[in-house]
Write an enzyme that holds these catalytic residues in place. Structure first.
Site, PDB file in Angstrom:
ATOM      1  N   ASP A  85       1.066  -1.041   0.142  1.00 27.55           N
ATOM      2  CA  ASP A  85       0.039  -0.103  -0.162  1.00 27.55           C
ATOM      3  C   ASP A  85       1.271   1.133  -0.161  1.00 27.55           C
ATOM      4  OD1 ASP A  85       0.760  -0.969   2.485  1.00 27.55           O
ATOM      5  OD2 ASP A  85      -0.185   0.492   3.806  1.00 27.55           O
ATOM      6  N   GLU A 103      -0.955  -1.491   5.169  1.00 24.09           N
ATOM      7  CA  GLU A 103       0.105  -1.732   6.158  1.00 24.09           C
ATOM      8  C   GLU A 103      -0.100  -0.417   7.219  1.00 24.09           C
ATOM      9  OE1 GLU A 103       3.169  -0.856   9.064  1.00 24.09           O
ATOM     10  OE2 GLU A 103       2.980  -0.333   7.367  1.00 24.09           O
TER      11      GLU A 103
HETATM   12 ZN   LIG Z   1       5.193   3.604   6.414  1.00 26.95          ZN
HETATM   13 ZN   LIG Z   2       6.338   0.330   5.392  1.00 22.77          ZN
END
Ligand SMILES: [Zn+2]
Ligand SMILES: [Zn+2]
Length: 407
Positions: A82, A140
């Site tokens: 991401d 994440e």
């Molecule tokens: Zn990061």
């Molecule tokens: Zn990262």
């Protein structure tokens, strides 16, 4: 010979790996919305010949299996994919074409690097005794994160050991680092609203001054760190926002807003700070006739690298790259949702330094000018190859005996 051939193939794939990284960089997608990125990864895996692919794991994750011809352990490798809601200012020819979204943490590199390992190893799967499970993780960067949902979906049920890496800019390229035990903090967030009673600044006795009460809160809560927490255990409490009043000289502010973050490693320190923020704030407010609302949001757990698996990769990397390339690194206060994977299965999360002062790669992660030295893609890939070699290659007797003695 196994590893040498794999490494050669990985080197030959460098230009392609870089082109994947640049493609991902040019087309970043924010956490939980990585539709094209997911399609790109799945399409690549299919093109390498992978048939056993699972999509939508835990919402948006992608998993691919590399099955050796003989039985053996299952090794999981995880890369996140991401991007962040940051407007890129690098001026790179492959800069983001999606305004306000940028790969500013290096997840484009994590994914391109692991795809390269998947591509190369597909040609050699018959040599392996065991399985590599490639785990590509969405989201994440934003709570609750994709890591937890993938683990909850059972992604690690058949996995024996789990490993992952993070690029680290602007630390100068050329080193791979490891950290045994706690390596990254649990990042929590809090918000405190203090309700006083506004009024004329000349008549404080008829008011409840939210600025004064909030100041007591900011000051008193520092003692959680200095007087209540075990000094041998790390913890940070930072007030990042203090808002009250509207610019007037002659008005006592009705309300005050405080925001901040807590960073801890040991669960008992985390529990203590969370509890004390709430009780102390309430009692301070009560003592001054104010009321309050305290909201505490837990982020990811602290990331704990298992000792045996960390010692193992430290040895493997040293053997592969030489002592001058491998270094121990101290724990850091940043957070990472790979922590959920390591709560479930033994393994380790290691770091590949990726800065380059000469090329102007000097900005930290999450900075609009963040970049990394693309040589780190190859170095990181070799780390994964050496882990595969350790677990999934049948060693000659002498080497096997040696490893038994060491172990
Ligand atoms: Zn990061
Ligand atoms: Zn990262």
């Amino acid at each position: 010979m196994g590893y040498e051939n794999w490494e050669k193939a990985l080197v030959e794939n460098v230009e392609t790996t870089i082109s994947w990284r640049r493609h991902l960089h040019e087309h970043p997608e924010p956490s939980f919305e990585e539709w094209n990125t997911r399609a790109f990864i799945a399409e690549k895996l299919k093109s390498f010949g992978y048939e056993e692919i699972e999509e939508g794991v835990g919402g948006g994750g992608i998993v691919a299996y590399l099955r050796g011809s003989k039985p053996g352990p299952v090794i999981g490798f995880r890369a996140d994919f991401d991007a962040l809601r940051i407007h890129e200012e690098t001026g790179l020819p492959f800069a983001s074409k999606n305004p306000g979204v940028m790969h500013a943490c290096g997840h484009d590199g994590h994914t391109a690097g692991l795809l390269s390992v998947a591509k190369v190893m597909k040609q050699y799967e018959a040599e392996l005794s065991g399985t590599v499970k490639f785990i590509f993780q969405h989201a994440e960067e934003v709570l609750p994160g994709g890591g937890k949902s993938m683990v909850d979906a059972g992604v690690l049920e058949d996995v024996d050991y789990i490993y992952g890496l993070h690029l680290r800019s602007p630390l100068e390229y050329g080193k791979v680092t490891y950290c045994s035990g706690y390596a990254m903090a649990a990042p929590d967030f809090f918000e405190i609203k203090i309700q006083g009673k506004g009024g004329h600044a000349a008549y404080p006795h008829a008011t409840v001054d939210s600025v004064v009460v909030a100041s007591y809160v900011v000051n008193q809560l520092q003692s959680i760190i200095s007087r209540q927490k075990d000094p041998k255990k790390s913890g940070v409490l930072t007030f990042s926002t203090f808002k009250a009043g509207d610019g007037a000289n002659n008005v006592i502010a009705d309300t005050a807003l405080l925001k901040g973050t807590v960073r801890t490693f040991a669960p008992e320190v985390r529990d203590l700070i969370e509890e004390k923020i709430s009780t102390m704030t309430k009692q301070i407010c009560e003592a001054h006739d104010a009321t309050c609302e305290v909201q505490y949001t837990r982020g990811y757990p602290a990331l704990y690298n298992h000792e045996a698996e960390t010692a193992l990769i430290a040895d493997l990397f040293t053997e592969t790259f030489g002592e001058e390339t491998v270094e121990e690194t101290p724990l850091r206060m940043g957070g990472e949702d790979f922590a959920y994977f390591l709560q479930e299965k033994p393994g380790s999360f290691f770091f590949v330094n990726s800065g380059n002062a000469e090329k102007g790669i000097v900005y930290p992660h999450h900075h609009p000018k963040f970049d990394f030295d693309e040589r780190a893609l190859l170095l990181g890939g070799k780390c994964f190859l050496s882990i595969i070699d350790h677990y999934l290659t049948e060693k000659e007797t002498s080497k096997a005996e040696a490893s038994v003695t060491v172990g």
